[in-house]
Design a protein around this motif. Structure first.
Motif, PDB file in Angstrom:
ATOM      1  N   SER A 177       1.251  -1.111   0.210  1.00 32.67           N
ATOM      2  CA  SER A 177       0.187   0.165   0.165  1.00 32.67           C
ATOM      3  C   SER A 177       1.121   1.055  -0.188  1.00 32.67           C
ATOM      4  N   TRP A 178       2.237   0.800   0.821  1.00 31.46           N
ATOM      5  CA  TRP A 178       2.469   2.382   0.440  1.00 31.46           C
ATOM      6  C   TRP A 178       3.650   2.759  -0.885  1.00 31.46           C
ATOM      7  N   THR A 179       3.232   2.324  -1.393  1.00 28.87           N
ATOM      8  CA  THR A 179       4.266   2.559  -3.360  1.00 28.87           C
ATOM      9  C   THR A 179       3.198   2.159  -4.499  1.00 28.87           C
ATOM     10  N   THR A 180       3.682   2.830  -5.530  1.00 32.25           N
ATOM     11  CA  THR A 180       3.290   2.632  -6.907  1.00 32.25           C
ATOM     12  C   THR A 180       1.576   1.562  -6.908  1.00 32.25           C
ATOM     13  N   ASP A 181       1.869   1.053  -6.729  1.00 25.27           N
ATOM     14  CA  ASP A 181       0.571  -0.461  -6.108  1.00 25.27           C
ATOM     15  C   ASP A 181      -0.730  -0.345  -5.246  1.00 25.27           C
ATOM     16  N   SER A 182      -0.521   1.408  -4.659  1.00 26.77           N
ATOM     17  CA  SER A 182      -1.401   1.293  -3.498  1.00 26.77           C
ATOM     18  C   SER A 182      -2.696   1.301  -4.132  1.00 26.77           C
ATOM     19  N   GLU A 183      -2.936   1.663  -5.705  1.00 27.48           N
ATOM     20  CA  GLU A 183      -4.900   1.458  -5.600  1.00 27.48           C
ATOM     21  C   GLU A 183      -4.454  -0.016  -6.217  1.00 27.48           C
ATOM     22  N   ARG A 184      -3.733  -0.530  -6.612  1.00 32.24           N
ATOM     23  CA  ARG A 184      -4.318  -2.048  -6.446  1.00 32.24           C
ATOM     24  C   ARG A 184      -4.579  -3.097  -4.832  1.00 32.24           C
ATOM     25  N   VAL A 185      -3.734  -2.243  -3.959  1.00 32.56           N
ATOM     26  CA  VAL A 185      -4.130  -3.106  -2.620  1.00 32.56           C
ATOM     27  C   VAL A 185      -5.739  -2.143  -2.551  1.00 32.56           C
ATOM     28  N   PHE A 186      -5.990  -0.890  -2.685  1.00 34.40           N
ATOM     29  CA  PHE A 186      -7.367  -0.254  -1.977  1.00 34.40           C
ATOM     30  C   PHE A 186      -8.519  -1.257  -3.035  1.00 34.40           C
ATOM     31  N   GLN A 187      -8.219  -1.221  -3.753  1.00 31.33           N
ATOM     32  CA  GLN A 187      -8.959  -2.552  -5.096  1.00 31.33           C
ATOM     33  C   GLN A 187      -9.839  -4.064  -3.727  1.00 31.33           C
ATOM     34  N   LYS A 188      -8.133  -4.438  -3.421  1.00 30.57           N
ATOM     35  CA  LYS A 188      -8.697  -5.358  -2.887  1.00 30.57           C
ATOM     36  C   LYS A 188      -8.749  -6.082  -1.414  1.00 30.57           C
ATOM     37  N   GLY A 590      -3.871  10.944  -2.534  1.00 26.64           N
ATOM     38  CA  GLY A 590      -5.094  11.751  -3.737  1.00 26.64           C
ATOM     39  C   GLY A 590      -5.564  11.487  -4.769  1.00 26.64           C
ATOM     40  N   GLU A 591      -5.019  10.629  -5.466  1.00 30.20           N
ATOM     41  CA  GLU A 591      -5.737   9.684  -7.224  1.00 30.20           C
ATOM     42  C   GLU A 591      -6.721  10.095  -6.107  1.00 30.20           C
ATOM     43  N   MET A 592      -7.313   8.931  -6.080  1.00 30.58           N
ATOM     44  CA  MET A 592      -9.097   8.168  -5.536  1.00 30.58           C
ATOM     45  C   MET A 592      -9.752   9.289  -4.775  1.00 30.58           C
ATOM     46  N   LEU A 593      -8.919   9.675  -4.619  1.00 29.96           N
ATOM     47  CA  LEU A 593      -9.771  10.902  -3.195  1.00 29.96           C
ATOM     48  C   LEU A 593      -9.106  11.948  -2.999  1.00 29.96           C
ATOM     49  N   GLN A 594     -10.014  13.031  -3.606  1.00 31.19           N
ATOM     50  CA  GLN A 594      -9.556  14.736  -3.274  1.00 31.19           C
ATOM     51  C   GLN A 594     -10.687  15.336  -2.180  1.00 31.19           C
ATOM     52  N   ALA A 595     -11.316  15.209  -2.252  1.00 32.03           N
ATOM     53  CA  ALA A 595     -11.636  15.803  -0.589  1.00 32.03           C
ATOM     54  C   ALA A 595     -12.010  14.264   0.822  1.00 32.03           C
ATOM     55  N   LEU A 596     -11.931  14.833   1.746  1.00 35.64           N
ATOM     56  CA  LEU A 596     -12.468  14.837   2.905  1.00 35.64           C
ATOM     57  C   LEU A 596     -14.288  15.683   3.698  1.00 35.64           C
ATOM     58  N   VAL A 597     -15.594  15.045   3.642  1.00 38.04           N
ATOM     59  CA  VAL A 597     -16.124  15.449   4.176  1.00 38.04           C
ATOM     60  C   VAL A 597     -16.706  14.561   5.368  1.00 38.04           C
ATOM     61  N   ALA A 598     -15.889  15.633   6.915  1.00 37.16           N
ATOM     62  CA  ALA A 598     -15.951  15.098   8.248  1.00 37.16           C
ATOM     63  C   ALA A 598     -16.661  15.305   9.201  1.00 37.16           C
ATOM     64  N   ILE A 599     -16.947  14.635   9.839  1.00 40.34           N
ATOM     65  CA  ILE A 599     -17.266  14.971  11.208  1.00 40.34           C
ATOM     66  C   ILE A 599     -16.568  15.289  12.540  1.00 40.34           C
ATOM     67  N   LYS A 600     -16.443  16.163  13.528  1.00 40.24           N
ATOM     68  CA  LYS A 600     -15.442  15.696  14.903  1.00 40.24           C
ATOM     69  C   LYS A 600     -14.193  15.383  14.472  1.00 40.24           C
ATOM     70  N   CYS A 601     -13.722  14.588  13.153  1.00 40.70           N
ATOM     71  CA  CYS A 601     -12.749  14.135  13.287  1.00 40.70           C
ATOM     72  C   CYS A 601     -11.423  15.045  13.828  1.00 40.70           C
ATOM     73  N   LEU A 602     -11.047  16.619  13.716  1.00 43.61           N
ATOM     74  CA  LEU A 602     -10.340  16.806  14.038  1.00 43.61           C
ATOM     75  C   LEU A 602     -10.443  17.340  15.403  1.00 43.61           C
ATOM     76  N   ASP A 603     -11.407  17.350  16.429  1.00 44.22           N
ATOM     77  CA  ASP A 603     -11.265  17.126  17.627  1.00 44.22           C
ATOM     78  C   ASP A 603     -11.219  15.806  18.749  1.00 44.22           C
ATOM     79  N   GLU A 604     -10.862  15.066  17.913  1.00 51.99           N
ATOM     80  CA  GLU A 604     -11.101  13.841  18.048  1.00 51.99           C
ATOM     81  C   GLU A 604      -9.659  13.048  17.940  1.00 51.99           C
TER      82      GLU A 604
END
Length: 721
Positions: A177-188, A590-604
C-alpha cells in the motif's frame, strides 16, 4: 516495526520460495489483521504459520477467512432438487472435520478451535447460487495489515493448505500500500470488504455455522468443558514472563530540547504535572519519553495506566507505545485483546507481588470508570504512573470523581487544559495533576518548524430571518436561566442544552452552503481538501424544527460529489477503524480521493497530516475545539509547504444592514459577533496574512459597537449571552 520493515518480493513461487518462512511468518508477526479469501480452507495451513499467528495474537490481531465448502456430487444433486442449501453446506463442513489420526492432528484442531472460540479467527463460507444451481467461490487473495494501516495484498493460484505451501507448484503476486501499487491494494481491500459484509453481487455469505463450531470445539479439552477463554493453560508465571520487558527510547527517536525541559520540570515537581502542548508537537512521544525516564529513575520498576477519550486515540497511542519496548494491555469494549480484563487482573497481581516490574494498561475514559477496571486500579499506588491524554475531557464531573488518588506519579496531556465554561472542572484538574511543566503553543511549534505555516481566510455568512428569530428566542431563554456564584456564571443543565441548541443554529445556517460552493469551486481539481462539518441539520425554510432538516454533511457531500463532480469521501464515527485507515491512505495519495467531508475528526485526535486546505463550516467558539482543529490541519506532510484555512464565520446580519435593525436585536446578537471576532483574531495572530483579518475585525467592531470592555466579561454570563 511494521510490514514496511519486511523484505517483500513482487512474486512468490512455492517450489522456489519458502513462502511460510519468508512471507507469511515475518508479515503476520507485525500484523493486527489477516484477511484471506481462498478456494478451500485447511486448518493445517494456519499451523504451518503458527509463529506468525502467535505474533499477530500478541498484537491483539484478528484473522478473517472466506472459503468455499467442499461439496460432493450428491450434495450438488440435492441442491438441484431444491433441498435447503445452508443445511447441506453445514453438513459438508461438519463432514470435513474428520477424526484426527494422531496427536499432532488433534493439537492442530485444538489450536484452531481456540482461535475460533476466542473470536480471533472468524470464518465465513462463500458460494454462488442461481436457479437451484450452486458454484464454488474460488477467488484466492489475501491482505495483511499492521497497526500503522500499512497493508500487503497478495493474489494468485495458492490455496490455504499444506499441499499448496509445500508440495504443489503454486504462485502469487504481492502488492504494498505504500508503493505505486497502492490503488491495487485499495481495490483488494474493498473487494474483500464487499464479500465479507455480504454485498458483493452474485456471492452469498454464510456465517460459520454453530453446529460446525461445536464439532470443532470437541477437539479441545478446555472448550469441551465449556471454558471459552483463549490459552487457559497459560500459567500466571508464563503471563508474568511476558511482562518482564524493559522500556527504552527507540533508535529513531531524538528527544528535542523542549521535550527534555518538560521532563526535567516534571521531575522537579515530583513527577506530577501537566504538559500543555499544542496539537502536533509530540505530546505522546514526550509522555513516552517521560515514562522511560521515570522507569529508570524509579529503579526500573513502574506500572503505567494511560487513559484516552476515544478508542481510535488508544490505537494511535499503541502504535508509539510498542516502539518504546512496551507491550500494552489494550482495554476497551471493542478491543481485539479479548482477555484484557483477565490480563489486567493478572498484571496488577504480578506487579504487586514483585513478580513483574513493568506493565502498561491503556484504556478509554468510558472503560476506565467501569467497576472491573476500578477494582484493579485502586490496588496500585506508589510505583504507579497515571497518564491522561486530552485531559480536559476527564475534568467532566462524571469522570473526575474516579481520578485515582493512590497514584504517586501523575501526568496530564492537553493542548488546552482549561475547560470551557467549567471553572470547577479546571480547578479539579489542576488540583489533581499539579502545575504546568511546559507550555508549548502553536506559535512556538510553527516558529520551530514542528507545524507548517498557514494562511487564514474568514468567510462571512449570515443568519436567515427565521434562523435569527430562533437565535434570539434561545438567547432570551438563556438570559433567564443563568445564575451567578461569586461573580461567575453558573450554568444549569437546562442552560447547557440551550447553548448546544443555539450553537447548532449558528453551525447549520443555510448561508454556508452557497458560500462553500463559491470558495471551493476554484479548488475542484485539487486534492488534500477537508470540509469540516458540524452535527447540525440544515432546516428547510418552512420547517418548524431544525431536527427535521437535512444533515449538513449530506448536503455538503452532495454538493461536492454531484454538483462539482469531485472525488469525495466521508470520515465520521460511522466508519470502522480499518475503514478510516484505508480512507486516510487513499486521501494522502490523492488519486482516488480529493476531498474528505468530516464530522468531529479534528476534535478527536485523528491524524490526517495530508490535509492542505481546510474549509471549516463548524465554527466553534470553544477555544479547546478550534485550537485543536487548527493544530491538526497544520501537521507536517511531504510536499506541504503551508496550509490554507477557510473559516466560515456566522454573523446575525451584514454590517451595512445595521441601520435597519432594532437596537434590542443588535444588543442581543452582539455576543455572537464578539465570540466570532475572538476566534478570528486568534487564528489571524500567527497566520501568514493577519492584516486582512484585522481590517475585517475593525469593520465589525465599529459596525456592531463591540468595545474592548465587551472582551473583559469572560465568565460573567454576559460573554455567553
Amino acid at each position: 516495526m511494521g510490514v514496511k520493515d519486511v523484505s517483500i518480493k513482487n512474486e512468490y513461487r512455492s517450489l522456489i520460495d519458502d513462502v511460510v518462512k519468508d512471507f507469511y511468518i515475518p508479515l503476520l508477526k507485525e500484523a493486527i489483521l489477516y484477511q484471506r479469501a481462498v478456494g478451500f480452507f485447511s486448518s493445517s495451513a494456519l499451523l504451518l504459520i503458527s509463529k506468525g499467528i502467535e505474533g499477530l495474537i500478541r498484537n491483539g490481531g484478528k484473522i478473517q477467512i472466506i472459503a468455499s465448502p467442499k461439496l460432493t456430487v450428491s450434495d450438488i444433486e440435492e441442491i438441484k432438487k431444491g433441498y435447503e442449501v445452508r443445511q447441506i453446506i453445514e453438513n459438508a463442513l461438519i463432514r470435513e472435520l474428520e477424526e484426527p489420526d494422531n496427536q499432532i492432528e488433534l493439537e492442530r484442531l485444538s489450536f484452531i478451535a481456540r482461535l475460533v472460540a476466542d473470536g480471533i479467527l472468524d470464518i465465513k463460507i462463500a458460494f454462488l447460487t442461481e436457479k437451484n444451481e450452486i458454484a464454488m467461490y474460488h477467488e484466492k487473495m489475501g491482505l495483511i495489515t499492521d497497526a500503522n494501516g500499512d497493508t500487503v495484498a497478495f493474489s494468485g493460484s495458492m490455496n490455504e493448505s499444506e499441499n499448496a505451501f509445500k508440495r504443489n507448484y503454486e504462485s502469487f503476486d504481492a502488492f504494498c500500500s505504500w508503493t505505486t501499487d497502492s490503488e491495487r491494494v485499495f481495490q483488494k481491500q474493498m473487494a474483500f470488504k464487499a464479500i465479507w459484509e455480504d454485498y458483493e453481487p452474485g456471492v452469498e455469505i454464510l456465517e460459520f455455522p454453530v453446529a460446525v463450531k461445536k464439532k470443532l470445539y470437541e477437539y479441545n479439552p478446555d472448550l469441551r468443558k465449556g471454558n471459552r477463554m483463549l490459552f487457559n493453560d497459560n500459567t500466571e508465571e508464563k503471563f508474568s514472563a511476558e511482562l518482564k520487558n524493559s522500556i527504552y527510547l527507540p533508535a529513531d527517536f531524538k528527544i528535542r530540547e523542549y521535550q527534555r525541559n518538560a521532563i526535567e520540570n516534571w521531575d522537579k515537581m515530583n513527577f506530577c504535572g501537566i504538559y500543555d502542548m499544542a496539537t502536533g508537537t509530540g505530546k505522546t512521544l514526550t509522555a513516552l519519553a517521560s515514562i522511560e525516564y521515570l522507569f529508570r529513575k524509579n529503579n526500573n520498576r513502574l506500572a503505567v495506566v494511560i487513559v484516552c477519550p476515544y478508542q481510535h486515540l488508544v490505537e494511535q497511542w499503541v502504535e508509539d507505545i510498542v516502539r518504546f519496548g512496551i507491550r500494552p494491555i489494550i482495554g476497551y469494549s471493542a478491543s481485539l485483546q479479548k482477555k484484557w480484563k483477565k490480563n489486567l487482573e493478572q498484571a496488577v497481581r504480578s506487579f504487586n507481588l514483585g513478580v513483574s516490574d513493568i506493565f502498561c494498561f491503556i484504556t478509554t475514559n468510558a472503560s476506565f470508570v467501569t467497576k472491573k477496571v476500578q477494582e484493579q486500579i485502586v490496588q496500585l499506588n506508589k510505583d504507579a504512573l497515571f497518564i491522561v491524554d486530552e485531559a480536559h475531557n476527564i475534568g467532566a464531573i462524571n469522570y473526575r470523581r474516579f481520578l485515582p488518588n493512590g497514584f504517586k506519579f501523575r501526568l496530564a496531556l492537553s493542548a488546552t487544559i482549561d475547560r470551557h465554561n467549567d471553572d470547577e472542572g479546571t480547578v479539579a484538574l489542576s488540583s489533581f495533576f499539579g502545575e504546568k511543566c511546559i507550555e508549548y503553543s502553536l506559535k512556538d511549534a510553527i516558529e520551530n518548524q514542528m507545524l507548517t505555516r498557514y494562511f487564514y481566510y474568514p468567510v462571512l455568512t449570515y443568519l436567515d430571518e427565521d434562523e435569527l428569530e430562533e437565535y434570539l428566542a434561545l438567547t432570551h431563554q438563556l438570559a433567564t436561566t443563568i445564575t451567578k456564584r461569586s461573580g461567575r456564571a453558573a450554568l444549569s443543565e437546562y442552560a447547557k442544552q440551550l447553548l448546544i441548541k443555539r450553537s447548532r443554529v449558528v453551525a447549520g445556517t443555510r448561508g454556508k452552503l452557497p458560500a462553500l460552493k463559491k470558495q471551493i469551486t476554484p479548488f475542484k481539481n485539487d486534492k488534500h481538501l477537508l470540509i469540516y462539518c458540524g452535527a447540525a441539520n440544515i432546516k428547510e425554510t418552512d420547517a418548524e424544527d431544525i431536527s427535521f432538516g437535512t444533515k449538513q454533511i449530506d448536503l455538503v457531500t452532495d454538493l461536492l460529489g454531484n454538483e462539482l463532480d469531485m472525488r469525495v469521501g466521508r470520515f465520521t464515527s460511522q466508519e470502522s477503524a480499518q475503514e478510516r485507515s484505508q480512507i486516510r491512505t487513499a486521501f494522502a495519495e490523492g488519486e482516488m480521493l480529493q476531498a474528505l467531508v468530516a464530522i468531529k475528526c479534528l476534535d478527536e485526535g485523528v491524524n490526517i497530516p495530508s490535509i492542505k486546505t481546510a474549509f471549516i463550516l463548524a465554527s466553534s467558539t470553544n477555544p479547546k475545539e478550534y485550537i485543536q482543529r487548527r493544530g491538526r490541519v497544520l501537521r507536517k506532510f511531504p510536499g506541504k509547504d503551508f496550509a490554507v484555512i477557510y473559516d466560515f464565520i456566522t454573523l446575525p446580519f451584514p454590517v451595512d444592514s445595521l441601520g435597519f435593525q432594532n437596537q434590542e436585536v443588535i444588543n442581543s446578537t452582539k455576543g455572537l459577533v464578539k465570540r466570532e471576532i475572538v476566534r478570528m483574531l486568534d487564528f489571524a495572530e500567527i497566520a501568514e496574512n493577519p492584516s486582512e483579518t484585522y481590517d475585517l475585525v475593525y469593520d465589525l467592531k465599529h459596525g456592531f459597537g463591540v468595545t474592548e470592555e465587551d472582551f473583559k466579561k469572560e465568565g460573567t454570563g454576559n460573554d455567553i449571552i
